[in-house]
Structures are given as structure tokens and as C-alpha cells.
Write an enzyme that holds these catalytic residues in place. Structure first.
Site, PDB file in Angstrom:
ATOM      1  N   GLY A  36     -11.090  35.374  -3.435  1.00 35.58           N
ATOM      2  CA  GLY A  36     -10.591  37.003  -3.355  1.00 35.58           C
ATOM      3  C   GLY A  36     -10.663  37.086  -5.107  1.00 35.58           C
ATOM      4  O   GLY A  36     -10.631  38.083  -5.077  1.00 35.58           O
ATOM      5  N   TYR A  37      -9.860  36.512  -5.928  1.00 36.40           N
ATOM      6  CA  TYR A  37     -10.051  36.839  -7.189  1.00 36.40           C
ATOM      7  C   TYR A  37     -10.878  36.979  -7.568  1.00 36.40           C
ATOM      8  O   TYR A  37     -11.955  38.402  -8.156  1.00 36.40           O
ATOM      9  CB  TYR A  37      -9.233  35.845  -7.815  1.00 36.40           C
ATOM     10  CG  TYR A  37      -8.817  35.815  -9.877  1.00 36.40           C
ATOM     11  CD1 TYR A  37      -7.807  36.567  -9.657  1.00 36.40           C
ATOM     12  CD2 TYR A  37      -9.653  35.603 -10.404  1.00 36.40           C
ATOM     13  CE1 TYR A  37      -7.472  37.394 -11.055  1.00 36.40           C
ATOM     14  CE2 TYR A  37      -9.719  36.221 -11.542  1.00 36.40           C
ATOM     15  CZ  TYR A  37      -8.466  37.773 -11.921  1.00 36.40           C
ATOM     16  OH  TYR A  37      -8.776  37.638 -12.911  1.00 36.40           O
ATOM     17  N   ALA A  38     -12.387  35.899  -7.405  1.00 34.76           N
ATOM     18  CA  ALA A  38     -13.611  36.740  -8.214  1.00 34.76           C
ATOM     19  C   ALA A  38     -14.385  37.413  -7.055  1.00 34.76           C
ATOM     20  O   ALA A  38     -14.749  38.704  -7.555  1.00 34.76           O
ATOM     21  CB  ALA A  38     -14.434  35.768  -7.714  1.00 34.76           C
ATOM     22  N   SER A  55     -12.239  40.145  -6.167  1.00 32.12           N
ATOM     23  CA  SER A  55     -11.688  41.565  -6.514  1.00 32.12           C
ATOM     24  C   SER A  55     -12.205  41.610  -7.269  1.00 32.12           C
ATOM     25  O   SER A  55     -12.071  42.697  -8.001  1.00 32.12           O
ATOM     26  CB  SER A  55     -10.689  40.961  -6.734  1.00 32.12           C
ATOM     27  OG  SER A  55      -9.762  40.377  -6.937  1.00 32.12           O
ATOM     28  N   LYS A  56     -12.562  40.936  -8.599  1.00 30.53           N
ATOM     29  CA  LYS A  56     -12.573  41.380  -9.960  1.00 30.53           C
ATOM     30  C   LYS A  56     -14.435  41.467 -10.216  1.00 30.53           C
ATOM     31  O   LYS A  56     -14.874  41.995 -10.958  1.00 30.53           O
ATOM     32  CB  LYS A  56     -12.514  39.515 -11.207  1.00 30.53           C
ATOM     33  CG  LYS A  56     -11.407  39.621 -11.356  1.00 30.53           C
ATOM     34  CD  LYS A  56     -10.120  41.217 -11.839  1.00 30.53           C
ATOM     35  CE  LYS A  56      -8.721  40.594 -12.208  1.00 30.53           C
ATOM     36  NZ  LYS A  56      -8.309  42.109 -13.003  1.00 30.53           N
TER      37      LYS A  56
END
Length: 255
Positions: free
Chosen positions: A159-161, A163-164
Site C-alpha cells: 500500500g505504501y509503495a 501510494s508513493k
């Protein structure tokens, strides 16, 4: 004089996620360059926070807000309050973010939803809502906090990857529309920095050794490393930069 172009005297800067770490350093750096600061995070004290004390020590003003960026109602309420209190915001720093770790096969919907809402959707809405005023005035600066995972996939943080990666695309998308209207939109991509987000990595001896072995600078970054780049992108010194993602990573991406 070239140094005059770095002055932010008379400007108002809104910095999200400024309670500690990179966001706090960004806020203090902008204040040292002359900007008054609006600070907001989910748990920022409305009075007496460390970041407020640091900003006030520079002689500039500080106004604190609280906002849960994962809650759309809270987000719009904050935007309305900030616009009412500060009709002219010159600089927007989209630094607020979150990270939730779990292998992809077990990564639950609620992890994905929260990270995307905070790191991607809220930043789009903030930029649209404050940026439209900048476009109308024909002047403004927007700075996103991207990541090494804007370029890489990472491990156990899908999810972080995602989003970034989206932050990088948003930076370019907004810049494409607003560069010709006097609004500069750029991003800073931190490398491995000694903050709350990397505590688990720094406490893992195997991962920590592996990470340090790849960083040409030979050390973890510190929040203060972001003061100069933030002031640069917020100032007239970067007036011909649009849609750029500035790496502050100790050389990681060059390896």
C-alpha cells in the site's frame, strides 16, 4: 543577489505531518528562511508542541491544527478552517503520511485503505483545494514528500509503495497543468532516514546492515537534511523547476 531568492519573508507555509521528524525539520527550515508556519497533523498539540517552540524561536508565527487525514470529513473541515484563518497560503508542503507493514499475501483491506487515503487521496484533495487559490493568484509552491518507493517496490509495504508511486505521478500531473500559471509543483524523495517510519528497519540488524551497505554516504539520513531542499523548492530560487522529484537519499538511487 542569489541568496535573496531563498528568502521566504512575508510568505505563509502550510506543512502537514509536522509534529516530528522530517515534517518538523521542514517547518523549522521554512521559518528560518522567513515564512510563518501553519502546522497540522493527527495528534499535533494545539499549543506548546516542540515544533511550535522551534518555529517561535526563529521569530516567526505558528498556528496548529489537528486533522485525521484518513477521515474525509475531518480533512474538509480542516481545509475550511485553514482557509478561513489564512486567506493566502503561499506554500503547501504535503508531508503527512503513514506506513503499515504486512506481507502482500496477508495485507488486509483496512491497511490498504488507510494508507491510500492518507498518502494519496488526502494529498490530492489538499493540493487541489489550496492549489486552486494559488492558480487564481498566479503564484504558489507545492512540495510533496515522495519516497524511494516512488521508484522501487519495497518489501511488505504494498500500500505504501502504491501510494508513493502515485505521489510521483501527482507531482507531475499537477505540474503539467499549473507550471504555466505561476505555481511550481515538485517533490522531495527521502532515502532511509532515522524517523519513526524506519524504526523497525533500524532495529533489525540484518536489514540495517544491508541498507547502510548500499548508501554511499555511509549513514542514515536525519530530518535536518531536508531543511535546505525544502527551502529551495519553496523559494524563487527554484522558479524553473516543475514536476521534479528531488532525491535526498545519501546516493542510494545512484548505486
Amino acid at each position: 543577489m542569489i541568496l535573496d531568492k531563498f528568502s521566504l519573508e512575508g510568505r505563509v507555509a502550510l506543512v502537514t505531518g509536522c509534529k516530528r521528524g522530517i515534517g518538523k525539520a521542514m517547518a523549522v527550515g521554512l521559518a528560518e528562511a522567513g515564512a510563518d508556519i501553519i502546522g497540522v497533523s493527527a495528534t499535533l498539540e494545539l499549543e506548546g508542541s516542540d515544533v511550535e517552540k522551534a518555529v517561535l524561536a526563529t521569530g516567526k508565527s505558528f498556528k496548529a491544527y489537528q486533522c485525521d487525514f484518513s477521515d474525509r470529513e475531518s480533512l474538509y473541515a480542516f481545509i475550511a478552517a485553514a482557509k478561513s484563518d489564512f486567506p493566502k497560503i503561499d506554500i503547501l508542503v504535503n508531508n503527512a503520511g503513514t506506513i503499515l507493514r504486512m506481507p502482500a499475501v496477508d495485507h488486509p483491506d483496512e491497511y490498504w485503505d488507510k494508507v491510500i487515503e492518507v498518502n494519496q487521496t488526502a494529498q490530492f484533495i489538499l493540493t487541489r483545494e489550496f492549489g486552486k487559490d494559488m492558480v487564481e493568484r498566479g503564484a504558489g509552491k507545492v512540495i510533496f514528500t515522495a519516497s524511494l518507493l516512488t521508484f522501487q517496490g519495497g518489501i511488505t509495504v504494498p500500500g505504501y509503495a502504491a501510494s508513493k508511486g502515485a505521489v510521483g505521478q501527482l507531482t507531475m500531473a499537477f505540474a503539467n497543468e499549473w507550471a504555466g500559471k505561476g505555481v511550481n509543483v515538485n517533490a522531495i524523495a527521502p532515502g532511509y532516514i532515522a524517523t519513526d517510519n524506519t524504526q523497525a528497519l533500524r532495529e533489525d540488524p540484518v536489514r540495517s546492515e544491508s541498507i547502510l551497505g548500499r548508501i554511499p554516504a555511509g549513514r542514515w539520513g536525519v530530518p535536518e537534511d531536508f531543511m535546505g531542499p525544502t527551502v529551495f523548492l519553496a523559494s524563487e530560487a527554484s522558479s524553473y523547476m516543475n514536476g521534479s522529484i528531488m532525491l535526498v537519499d545519501g546516493g542510494w538511487m545512484g548505486r
